[in-house]
Every structure is written in C-alpha cells, then in structure tokens.
Design a protein around this motif. Sequence first.
Motif, PDB file in Angstrom:
ATOM      1  N   UNK A 118      66.002  68.030  29.319  1.00 17.26           N
ATOM      2  CA  UNK A 118      67.003  67.285  28.481  1.00 17.26           C
ATOM      3  C   UNK A 118      66.552  67.104  27.182  1.00 17.26           C
ATOM      4  N   UNK A 119      65.439  66.536  26.757  1.00 19.10           N
ATOM      5  CA  UNK A 119      64.637  66.397  25.755  1.00 19.10           C
ATOM      6  C   UNK A 119      64.665  67.713  24.984  1.00 19.10           C
ATOM      7  N   UNK A 120      64.273  68.645  25.427  1.00 20.97           N
ATOM      8  CA  UNK A 120      64.204  70.024  24.634  1.00 20.97           C
ATOM      9  C   UNK A 120      65.658  70.484  24.128  1.00 20.97           C
ATOM     10  N   UNK A 121      66.739  70.169  25.012  1.00 19.90           N
ATOM     11  CA  UNK A 121      67.948  70.318  24.623  1.00 19.90           C
ATOM     12  C   UNK A 121      68.303  69.507  23.110  1.00 19.90           C
ATOM     13  N   UNK A 122      67.962  68.268  23.375  1.00 17.87           N
ATOM     14  CA  UNK A 122      68.095  67.452  22.148  1.00 17.87           C
ATOM     15  C   UNK A 122      67.482  67.933  20.899  1.00 17.87           C
ATOM     16  N   UNK A 123      66.370  68.323  21.252  1.00 19.75           N
ATOM     17  CA  UNK A 123      65.342  68.906  19.962  1.00 19.75           C
ATOM     18  C   UNK A 123      66.104  69.944  19.475  1.00 19.75           C
ATOM     19  N   UNK A 124      66.715  71.060  20.344  1.00 20.05           N
ATOM     20  CA  UNK A 124      67.514  72.156  19.767  1.00 20.05           C
ATOM     21  C   UNK A 124      68.667  71.623  18.967  1.00 20.05           C
ATOM     22  N   UNK A 125      69.364  70.719  19.569  1.00 21.95           N
ATOM     23  CA  UNK A 125      70.350  70.051  18.621  1.00 21.95           C
ATOM     24  C   UNK A 125      69.899  69.644  17.279  1.00 21.95           C
ATOM     25  N   UNK A 156      52.564  78.037  20.919  1.00 22.65           N
ATOM     26  CA  UNK A 156      52.433  77.184  19.524  1.00 22.65           C
ATOM     27  C   UNK A 156      51.891  75.652  19.901  1.00 22.65           C
ATOM     28  N   UNK A 157      52.633  75.132  21.068  1.00 21.85           N
ATOM     29  CA  UNK A 157      52.244  73.735  21.583  1.00 21.85           C
ATOM     30  C   UNK A 157      50.654  73.746  21.932  1.00 21.85           C
ATOM     31  N   UNK A 158      49.995  74.745  22.557  1.00 19.22           N
ATOM     32  CA  UNK A 158      48.702  74.999  22.860  1.00 19.22           C
ATOM     33  C   UNK A 158      47.871  74.890  21.549  1.00 19.22           C
ATOM     34  N   UNK A 159      48.433  75.563  20.745  1.00 21.19           N
ATOM     35  CA  UNK A 159      47.544  75.788  19.473  1.00 21.19           C
ATOM     36  C   UNK A 159      47.548  74.381  18.811  1.00 21.19           C
ATOM     37  N   UNK A 160      48.496  73.684  18.370  1.00 17.78           N
ATOM     38  CA  UNK A 160      48.710  72.450  17.855  1.00 17.78           C
ATOM     39  C   UNK A 160      47.870  71.422  18.476  1.00 17.78           C
ATOM     40  N   UNK A 210      55.907  57.518  22.407  1.00 24.88           N
ATOM     41  CA  UNK A 210      54.632  58.034  22.385  1.00 24.88           C
ATOM     42  C   UNK A 210      54.533  59.095  21.387  1.00 24.88           C
ATOM     43  N   UNK A 211      55.449  60.049  21.160  1.00 19.39           N
ATOM     44  CA  UNK A 211      55.410  61.052  20.167  1.00 19.39           C
ATOM     45  C   UNK A 211      55.384  60.448  18.781  1.00 19.39           C
ATOM     46  N   UNK A 212      56.112  59.243  18.679  1.00 19.57           N
ATOM     47  CA  UNK A 212      56.113  58.522  17.534  1.00 19.57           C
ATOM     48  C   UNK A 212      54.854  58.219  16.915  1.00 19.57           C
ATOM     49  N   UNK A 264      55.406  61.720  11.549  1.00 18.21           N
ATOM     50  CA  UNK A 264      56.314  62.072  12.700  1.00 18.21           C
ATOM     51  C   UNK A 264      56.161  63.489  12.826  1.00 18.21           C
ATOM     52  N   UNK A 265      56.442  64.060  14.171  1.00 18.78           N
ATOM     53  CA  UNK A 265      56.739  65.337  14.409  1.00 18.78           C
ATOM     54  C   UNK A 265      57.812  65.796  14.314  1.00 18.78           C
ATOM     55  N   UNK A 266      58.271  67.279  13.922  1.00 20.32           N
ATOM     56  CA  UNK A 266      59.624  67.674  14.048  1.00 20.32           C
ATOM     57  C   UNK A 266      59.876  67.946  15.258  1.00 20.32           C
ATOM     58  N   UNK A 267      61.343  68.190  15.278  1.00 19.98           N
ATOM     59  CA  UNK A 267      61.962  68.588  16.591  1.00 19.98           C
ATOM     60  C   UNK A 267      61.214  69.778  17.326  1.00 19.98           C
ATOM     61  N   UNK A 268      61.247  70.725  16.140  1.00 21.57           N
ATOM     62  CA  UNK A 268      60.346  71.961  16.720  1.00 21.57           C
ATOM     63  C   UNK A 268      59.053  71.816  17.512  1.00 21.57           C
ATOM     64  N   UNK A 269      58.144  70.980  16.668  1.00 20.30           N
ATOM     65  CA  UNK A 269      57.015  70.567  17.160  1.00 20.30           C
ATOM     66  C   UNK A 269      56.995  69.898  18.537  1.00 20.30           C
ATOM     67  N   UNK A 270      57.817  68.692  18.601  1.00 18.88           N
ATOM     68  CA  UNK A 270      58.182  68.062  19.846  1.00 18.88           C
ATOM     69  C   UNK A 270      58.405  69.012  20.999  1.00 18.88           C
ATOM     70  N   UNK A 271      59.342  69.949  20.582  1.00 22.50           N
ATOM     71  CA  UNK A 271      59.851  71.085  21.831  1.00 22.50           C
ATOM     72  C   UNK A 271      58.890  71.745  22.307  1.00 22.50           C
ATOM     73  N   UNK A 272      57.816  72.443  21.176  1.00 21.63           N
ATOM     74  CA  UNK A 272      56.772  73.253  21.473  1.00 21.63           C
ATOM     75  C   UNK A 272      55.721  72.396  22.379  1.00 21.63           C
ATOM     76  N   UNK A 273      55.516  71.264  22.200  1.00 25.22           N
ATOM     77  CA  UNK A 273      54.455  70.294  22.924  1.00 25.22           C
ATOM     78  C   UNK A 273      55.245  70.255  24.237  1.00 25.22           C
ATOM     79  N   UNK A 274      56.325  69.987  24.449  1.00 27.44           N
ATOM     80  CA  UNK A 274      56.857  69.667  25.886  1.00 27.44           C
ATOM     81  C   UNK A 274      56.715  71.159  26.561  1.00 27.44           C
ATOM     82  N   UNK A 275      57.141  72.145  25.869  1.00 25.66           N
ATOM     83  CA  UNK A 275      56.969  73.480  26.486  1.00 25.66           C
ATOM     84  C   UNK A 275      55.354  73.696  27.022  1.00 25.66           C
TER      85      UNK A 275
END
Lengths: 186, 133
Positions: free
Chosen positions: B25-32, B42-46, B105-107, B117-128
Amino acid sequence: MNKRMITGAVVMTTCVMLAVSNIALADWGDDEYGLFERTPTIPAVTSKLYGSECGSCHFAYQAGWLPARSWKKMMGTLDQHFGENAELDQATRDNITAYLVAEAADSRPNRKSRKILRSISEDETPVRISTLRYISHKHDEIPTRLMEGNAKVRSRANCAACHTGASSGDFNEHGVTIPGYGRWED
Amino acid sequence: MKRVITILICLAAVPVQASESVIQERMAAYNAQGGADFSADRGKQMWTETHTQSSSGKPVSCASCHSANLKQTGSHIRTGKLIEPMAASTAGADRFKDPAKIEKWFLRNCKWTLGRECTAQEKGDFLAWFLSQ
C-alpha cells in the motif's frame, strides 16, 4: 476519670509526635520515603501515547522530573533531541506536550518534585534530567565505572538499568541493583 | 489435530501478510507521488552509502545502526539501543503494520542519515529491499 484523661493525653501526644516525626524525616532527611510511607517516589506515567512514542527509544521519564517550561522546550525541539531526530506529527506532539505540562514538577507538586525544583534556578530551562543538580547530588557516591563506564548501563539517563522500580516511579535506593555489581546501599 | 495445525499455520502467517499488504500500500502511494519501478538492488545500495552527518561530522549510513544484514539485529551507534531486524520476513509483528509508523521513521532517519527527507522513489526502493529479505 483522671487516669483516663492521662492515658488519652499520652496516646494523643504519641500520635502527634509520630506524625510530625514522619513528616520531618521525609521532608528534611535524605530518605525517599517517610517512615511509614509506601508510595512511589514520583507519579508513574499515565499517558499510553507518551509511554509508547517516547518509551520505544528510551526510558519514559516521569513528567514530574522537569518543570513545565522544560517539557515545552523539549517538545519544541524534537528534531534535535540529544543528537537524534525524534520528530512527531503535530497531533501526537500536541497531545504528549499537554500531558507532560499537566503533570510537570511545578504543575503537580509533591515532595520529590519540590526537591527537584529547588535544584533548578528560575532562569534555567534544563532539558537533560540526568544532569540536574538534584540527580547529580543523588549519584555523587557512585563511581563512574559503575554507571557511564559500565557497558550494561552506559549512561546515567538509563534509569531502569539500576532502578528496578523505575518504570512505576519507584526510585527508592533499596530497589537499586547495579548490573555487574549488585545491590547498592549506603 | 490437522485442523488445529492448519489454524496455527494461518495465525502465524497473518503478521507477514499484514506487513506485506501495508508495504504494498505504501509503495502504491509512492507511485502516486512520482516514484516508479522500485528496486531492491537500489535500496540495498543506498543502505550502506555513507553521508557526513552535519551535527557530528561523522560518516553514517542506514547500516550504521541497523546493520548491513537486514536479518540481523542492529545496535544504535551512539545509544546502543537494540534495533529489531528490518527484513520483512523476520521483522517484529508491528514493524510494518502501521503506515504512520513507517512514515515517522522514514522522516526521522532520512534526516538523521542524509540530512534531508527521502524522496518517494528512495522510500519505495528501501521498502522493496526490506520486502526482498
């Protein structure tokens, strides 16, 4: 009749003396408790939100450890919270601030908070409980190696590491067990 | 007996499912919000990329406190607070259950680590990345 009056007077005097001495012991002495008192040192935390939000990272210090102005300052600078970012959303922050202010040392005075307040001058707004003069005085006999130098304690701010009743507001010396050392009584 | 075992297995599976659906659900929100094609790599690298913290001047990364291995318990570099593993497969029952907690916790931690703050892209990559482990 006369005998009864004398007995009554003796009983009465004894009661008054005991009551007065109990207050005196508690207020002037260094005891955490009065002679016949068995109440916690400081009122326990009653806000579940405060307990979960703040207590998930560190000991949930009872509101009575600081005056209201200190809590306001702390809650207004959560993005720089002792080197950490502890930001909360506005609603949560407001709720917790209101709780801490309402229960602060100068909002609900008791014997302990009066002593704490006496150790803070009026132009100070301390936010670090562990370095309040009152706390420093209380711990001045404990060597650093047992607190800051003790891997299982690390910091004086880590109340519950030694004060076994800390979470219920009981900081009585008799409840102190220092990890790696044992019970502490002087 | 069989039925009891089935029920127990279902019960044990519930937290994982709940976490996973919240993450999705969070990832869908970051998509939006403009994120796309979230990548565990990418998440692993960051995760281990270091940044100089302005307050302490020290190089820090997510792994400084969480450990590089998501299945391991981390330890806060300064306070020593133990931090439960972040891998979705091992994460504690309430780790990914509440979207507000995830955002909180992201904030905090993006600001602490990256200074922003992290971008939606970065947060999505972390969750992935958390979900893949």
